[in-house]
Design a protein around this motif. Structure first.
Motif, PDB file in Angstrom:
ATOM      1  N   ALA A 189      42.257  44.989  38.767  1.00 53.88           N
ATOM      2  CA  ALA A 189      41.199  44.506  39.650  1.00 53.88           C
ATOM      3  C   ALA A 189      40.402  45.665  40.234  1.00 53.88           C
ATOM      4  O   ALA A 189      39.171  45.586  40.338  1.00 53.88           O
ATOM      5  CB  ALA A 189      41.799  43.656  40.767  1.00 53.88           C
ATOM      6  N   CYS A 190      41.090  46.749  40.589  1.00 57.22           N
ATOM      7  CA  CYS A 190      40.392  47.924  41.137  1.00 57.22           C
ATOM      8  C   CYS A 190      39.496  48.567  40.086  1.00 57.22           C
ATOM      9  O   CYS A 190      38.369  48.964  40.387  1.00 57.22           O
ATOM     10  CB  CYS A 190      41.396  48.945  41.657  1.00 57.22           C
ATOM     11  SG  CYS A 190      42.233  48.413  43.147  1.00 57.22           S
ATOM     12  N   TRP A 208      38.293  41.497  43.399  1.00 60.03           N
ATOM     13  CA  TRP A 208      39.295  42.557  43.462  1.00 60.03           C
ATOM     14  C   TRP A 208      39.805  42.777  44.879  1.00 60.03           C
ATOM     15  O   TRP A 208      40.976  43.092  45.075  1.00 60.03           O
ATOM     16  CB  TRP A 208      38.780  43.848  42.841  1.00 60.03           C
ATOM     17  CG  TRP A 208      37.651  44.504  43.580  1.00 60.03           C
ATOM     18  CD1 TRP A 208      36.318  44.308  43.385  1.00 60.03           C
ATOM     19  CD2 TRP A 208      37.776  45.455  44.632  1.00 60.03           C
ATOM     20  NE1 TRP A 208      35.599  45.065  44.254  1.00 60.03           N
ATOM     21  CE2 TRP A 208      36.463  45.794  45.040  1.00 60.03           C
ATOM     22  CE3 TRP A 208      38.853  46.048  45.275  1.00 60.03           C
ATOM     23  CZ2 TRP A 208      36.212  46.697  46.054  1.00 60.03           C
ATOM     24  CZ3 TRP A 208      38.607  46.958  46.288  1.00 60.03           C
ATOM     25  CH2 TRP A 208      37.294  47.274  46.665  1.00 60.03           C
ATOM     26  N   ARG A 209      38.970  42.609  45.885  1.00 61.74           N
ATOM     27  CA  ARG A 209      39.428  42.800  47.268  1.00 61.74           C
ATOM     28  C   ARG A 209      40.503  41.763  47.633  1.00 61.74           C
ATOM     29  O   ARG A 209      41.457  42.081  48.341  1.00 61.74           O
ATOM     30  CB  ARG A 209      38.259  42.704  48.238  1.00 61.74           C
ATOM     31  CG  ARG A 209      37.376  43.931  48.216  1.00 61.74           C
ATOM     32  CD  ARG A 209      36.305  43.870  49.298  1.00 61.74           C
ATOM     33  NE  ARG A 209      35.528  45.080  49.320  1.00 61.74           N
ATOM     34  CZ  ARG A 209      34.325  45.229  48.777  1.00 61.74           C
ATOM     35  NH1 ARG A 209      33.765  44.204  48.154  1.00 61.74           N
ATOM     36  NH2 ARG A 209      33.694  46.373  48.840  1.00 61.74           N
ATOM     37  N   THR A 265      48.142  43.971  38.036  1.00 63.37           N
ATOM     38  CA  THR A 265      46.988  43.127  38.360  1.00 63.37           C
ATOM     39  C   THR A 265      46.103  43.824  39.385  1.00 63.37           C
ATOM     40  O   THR A 265      44.873  43.820  39.265  1.00 63.37           O
ATOM     41  CB  THR A 265      47.454  41.760  38.887  1.00 63.37           C
ATOM     42  OG1 THR A 265      48.292  41.149  37.896  1.00 63.37           O
ATOM     43  CG2 THR A 265      46.281  40.843  39.192  1.00 63.37           C
ATOM     44  N   GLY A 266      46.724  44.451  40.386  1.00 65.73           N
ATOM     45  CA  GLY A 266      45.964  45.195  41.384  1.00 65.73           C
ATOM     46  C   GLY A 266      45.200  46.348  40.766  1.00 65.73           C
ATOM     47  O   GLY A 266      44.022  46.571  41.073  1.00 65.73           O
ATOM     48  N   VAL A 290      42.576  40.422  45.560  1.00 64.10           N
ATOM     49  CA  VAL A 290      43.805  40.827  44.863  1.00 64.10           C
ATOM     50  C   VAL A 290      44.568  41.831  45.717  1.00 64.10           C
ATOM     51  O   VAL A 290      45.782  41.706  45.930  1.00 64.10           O
ATOM     52  CB  VAL A 290      43.491  41.417  43.463  1.00 64.10           C
ATOM     53  CG1 VAL A 290      44.752  41.960  42.808  1.00 64.10           C
ATOM     54  CG2 VAL A 290      42.833  40.372  42.573  1.00 64.10           C
ATOM     55  N   ALA A 312      41.547  38.017  40.206  1.00 66.84           N
ATOM     56  CA  ALA A 312      41.105  39.114  39.328  1.00 66.84           C
ATOM     57  C   ALA A 312      40.140  38.587  38.274  1.00 66.84           C
ATOM     58  O   ALA A 312      39.085  39.185  38.023  1.00 66.84           O
ATOM     59  CB  ALA A 312      42.304  39.793  38.679  1.00 66.84           C
ATOM     60  N   GLY A 340      36.501  46.490  39.640  1.00 70.97           N
ATOM     61  CA  GLY A 340      35.615  46.604  40.789  1.00 70.97           C
ATOM     62  C   GLY A 340      35.063  48.003  40.983  1.00 70.97           C
ATOM     63  O   GLY A 340      34.447  48.286  41.999  1.00 70.97           O
ATOM     64  N   ALA A 353      42.223  52.555  42.473  1.00 73.99           N
ATOM     65  CA  ALA A 353      42.941  52.331  41.218  1.00 73.99           C
ATOM     66  C   ALA A 353      44.001  53.404  41.011  1.00 73.99           C
ATOM     67  O   ALA A 353      45.107  53.114  40.546  1.00 73.99           O
ATOM     68  CB  ALA A 353      41.968  52.309  40.041  1.00 73.99           C
TER      69      ALA A 353
END
Length: 155
Positions: A124-125, A96-97, A120-121, A99, A91, A128, A134
Motif C-alpha cells: 500500500a505504501c 494506503w493510509r 499488505t502495508g 491500511v 489496498a 501510494g 515503505a
C-alpha cells in the motif's frame, strides 16, 4: 435447506458466504450475514471475515471497513484474518493510509500483525508513493519473516 428440512448452521452459512467471494456476489453475502441472527445463528469471526473477503474481491473497501468495525456489535471479535481482509480491501481501493491505520489498530487491540499484514502495508505504501514509509514497513516485514521462520523451525 429449509425445503429439505435441514437447518443451516454456522459452517454452512460461512461456506455460502465464501462461495459468494468466487462469484463476486457481495450483496448476497451481506444479505446472508445480516439474516443469520433471524436463523438464531449469530455471526462469528469466520462468517464476518468471509464477508469482508467478499467485499475485498468485489472492490467494496468501504463496506469491508464497516463490517470490520461492526463485528463487536455482532458479538464477533475481529482477528488477524478479519484485519488482513479489510487491509487488502483498502489496498485494492487505493486507500494506503487506511491500511497503515488498520495495522496500527491491530497492535492497539493486542493482535500481532503477520507477514501478510506487513506485506499488505508495504504494498500500500509503494502504491501510494510513500517510499520512506515503505522502507519502514519493509524492515518490519523482514523482521516478521525472520520470526515466522524461527517459529516454523520449532513446530
Amino acid at each position: 435447506m429449509p425445503q429439505r428440512r435441514v437447518s443451516p448452521g454456522q459452517i454452512s452459512c460461512s461456506s455460502v458466504i465464501s462461495s459468494c467471494e468466487r462469484a463476486g456476489e457481495w450483496e448476497i453475502s451481506l444479505g446472508l450475514l445480516s439474516g443469520m441472527p433471524a436463523m438464531r445463528l449469530p455471526p462469528d469471526e469466520i462468517s464476518c471475515s468471509a464477508a469482508i473477503s467478499v467485499c475485498e474481491k468485489s472492490g467494496q473497501w468501504q463496506i469491508a471497513l464497516d463490517l470490520l468495525s461492526s463485528m463487536p456489535a455482532l458479538g464477533a471479535s475481529p482477528d488477524d484474518i478479519s484485519y488482513n481482509a479489510a487491509m487488502n480491501a483498502c489496498a485494492k481501493g487505493g486507500q494506503w493510509r487506511l491500511v497503515i491505520d488498520l495495522l496500527g489498530t491491530m497492535s492497539k487491540v493486542d493482535l500481532i500483525p503477520s507477514a501478510v499484514s506487513y506485506s499488505t502495508g508495504l504494498g500500500a505504501c509503494v502504491a501510494g508513493s510513500e517510499l520512506g514509509l515503505a522502507l519502514v514497513w519493509m524492515g518490519k516485514l523482514q523482521g516478521r519473516a525472520l520470526c515466522d521462520l524461527g517459529s516454523w523451525g520449532r513446530s
